[in-house]
Enzyme design. Structure first.
Site, short mmCIF file in Angstrom:
data_model
loop_
_atom_site.label_atom_id
_atom_site.label_comp_id
_atom_site.label_asym_id
_atom_site.label_seq_id
_atom_site.Cartn_x
_atom_site.Cartn_y
_atom_site.Cartn_z
N THR A 153 0.87 -1.18 0.00
CA THR A 153 0.00 0.00 0.00
C THR A 153 0.91 1.23 0.00
O THR A 153 1.35 1.68 -1.04
CB THR A 153 -0.97 0.00 1.19
OG1 THR A 153 -0.25 -0.25 2.40
CG2 THR A 153 -2.04 -1.07 1.02
N THR A 190 -0.80 -1.46 8.75
CA THR A 190 -1.49 -2.73 8.45
C THR A 190 -0.40 -3.71 8.02
O THR A 190 0.38 -3.37 7.16
CB THR A 190 -2.47 -2.45 7.32
OG1 THR A 190 -3.28 -1.39 7.75
CG2 THR A 190 -3.34 -3.59 6.94
N ASN A 402 -0.10 10.35 6.19
CA ASN A 402 -1.32 9.97 6.91
C ASN A 402 -2.34 11.09 7.02
O ASN A 402 -3.49 10.84 7.36
CB ASN A 402 -0.96 9.45 8.30
CG ASN A 402 -0.40 8.04 8.25
OD1 ASN A 402 -1.13 7.08 8.05
ND2 ASN A 402 0.93 7.93 8.34
N THR A 407 -7.86 9.98 1.00
CA THR A 407 -8.24 10.69 -0.20
C THR A 407 -7.07 10.87 -1.15
O THR A 407 -7.25 11.33 -2.26
CB THR A 407 -8.80 12.08 0.16
OG1 THR A 407 -7.84 12.79 0.96
CG2 THR A 407 -10.10 11.95 0.92
#
Length: 407
Positions: A153, A190, A402, A407
């Site tokens: 990611t 994550t 972050n 968005t």
């Protein structure tokens, strides 16, 4: 122990193939690979550990159900969407497993499923419906690195490794991939990691080995103190190495656990070094603690301290922040015995002894702290407990990343 790292990845152990493709899971993505599948040509013994966050991805709930029998044959995972906190999350995760199973002609409950990305956005099924059949044609033992890319990611680099060890006179191989850059405070961040091996080992012993190896590796990583909702570490063992199956905690088991721990540490360090916005890997070694628990608590507290992390970013030998973190760690420590040394390829500098500062050259300290890997060496001089934790510095870019992640 007889183990050695080799060039390779998750599809290096015998029996495993993989593929990855761009499915456009996240709106606007038209180029990045974001779906991966790994398959073994035989049913594997398997095990997994997961986040302890009470909020869990539905993919975890499905995988937990599938692994109740200790068996699996394939992994399907996506980035770009966490499939977490969605009303239809469980059904979507199950549907992905059905599509994967149908595509690979295996049983649905032999599929491990995982997702990573934005929380609270419904997972689209169309990319899986449209792409999995194409991926089946692409399956190869050469595609492990593509699988590592597909689960990224905010990661800036792929995390992968392969190693060999000798068990029962046979060469046993372990291969793995991982992802994780932010929301990393692993406690099973994550974080996803998938590991394969051709070791012959029972499901029960594989589960035990996984739990042992995790404690001194993945569970010692902290990037930002946030424990993810999607953490999953899964391992599959094909048994194709030909060693006598490990069914008890014998010497072969101990060798496997030792090798697996080192393999996990390799991936753990890669995760920590690639923390969001990070410029350097931080390692905190704590020795001489009264107990292992005390050493772990001190190491993870220091590595997770925002003040320590920012000092390391600025190459500032502000050892008082280290002492402060030790003091609020809640561990049984005699501060008057503490010794702190900063170490790197640039040298080493003693900054604290017997709980008090010592004179040191600031310029020499700067040379140590500007390196891309810095070790904070803490001697508690109060016992035999030892622990090593992994983290990174805290930079301006962490806030930038972050501040507009969704968005």
């Amino acid at each position: 122990m007889d183990f050695r790292f080799i060039d390779g990845t998750i599809t290096t152990p015998q029996g495993f193939t993989g593929a990855a493709i761009c499915g456009g899971i996240k709106e606007g993505n038209t180029t990045k690979k974001d779906i991966m599948m790994v398959k073994c040509d035989t049913l594997c013994n398997a095990a997994a550990v997961y986040t302890k966050n009470l909020v869990k991805s539905d993919a975890i709930l499905v995988t937990q159900e599938h692994l109740k029998n200790g068996k699996a044959q394939a992994i399907v995972a996506n980035s770009g969407n966490a499939n977490t906190c969605n009303a239809d999350g469980y059904k979507k995760a199950s549907d992905v497993c059905k599509l994967c199973a149908s595509t690979l002609n295996i049983a649905e409950d032999d599929v491990i499923v995982a997702s990573t990305g934005v929380i609270g956005v419904p997972l689209p099924l169309e990319p899986f419906e449209q792409k999995l059949y194409l991926m089946k044609k692409m399956m190869s033992s050469e595609n492990g690195s593509d699988c590592a890319e597909a689960i990224m990611t905010t990661d800036t680099v792929k995390k992968e490794m392969a190693m060999e060890m000798t068990i029962d006179g046979k060469t046993v191989t372990v291969g793995g991939i991982a992802k994780g850059s932010g929301m990393i405070h692993i406690n099973m961040g994550t974080m996803l990691s998938f590991v394969t091996t051709d070791c012959a080992i029972s499901s029960k012993m594989l589960e035990e080995a996984l739990k042992e190896a995790v404690e001194d590796s993945y569970n010692m990583v902290s990037v930002d103190g946030d424990t993810s909702t999607n953490d999953t570490l899964a391992i599959m063992a094909s048994g194709k190495a030909g060693n006598k199956e490990i069914t008890t905690k014998n010497e072969d088991y101990k060798t496997f656990v030792a090798g697996l721990t080192e393999a996990f540490k390799s991936l753990a360090k890669q995760l920590a070094k690639d923390g969001e916005g990070a410029t350097k890997l931080l390692i905190c070694d704590v020795s001489g603690a009264k107990t292992k628990k005390d050493a772990v608590g001190v190491a993870k507290t220091v590595i997770g301290s925002s003040l320590v992390k920012t000092a390391m970013f600025g190459a500032d030998a502000n050892w008082g922040r280290v002492l402060c973190a030790i003091g609020y760690s809640g561990m049984d420590v005699d501060i008057s015995k503490v010794k702190v040394t900063f170490k790197s390829e640039g040298g080493e500098v003693l900054v604290c002894e017997n709980g008090a500062g010592v004179g040191f050259d600031e310029d020499e300290a700067k040379k140590v702290l500007v390196c891309d890997t810095v070790t904070i060496d803490i001697e508690l001089n109060d016992g035999e407990g030892f622990a090593e934790a992994y983290g990174c510095d805290l930079t301006y870019d962490y806030v930038k990343i972050n501040g507009d992640y969704r968005t």
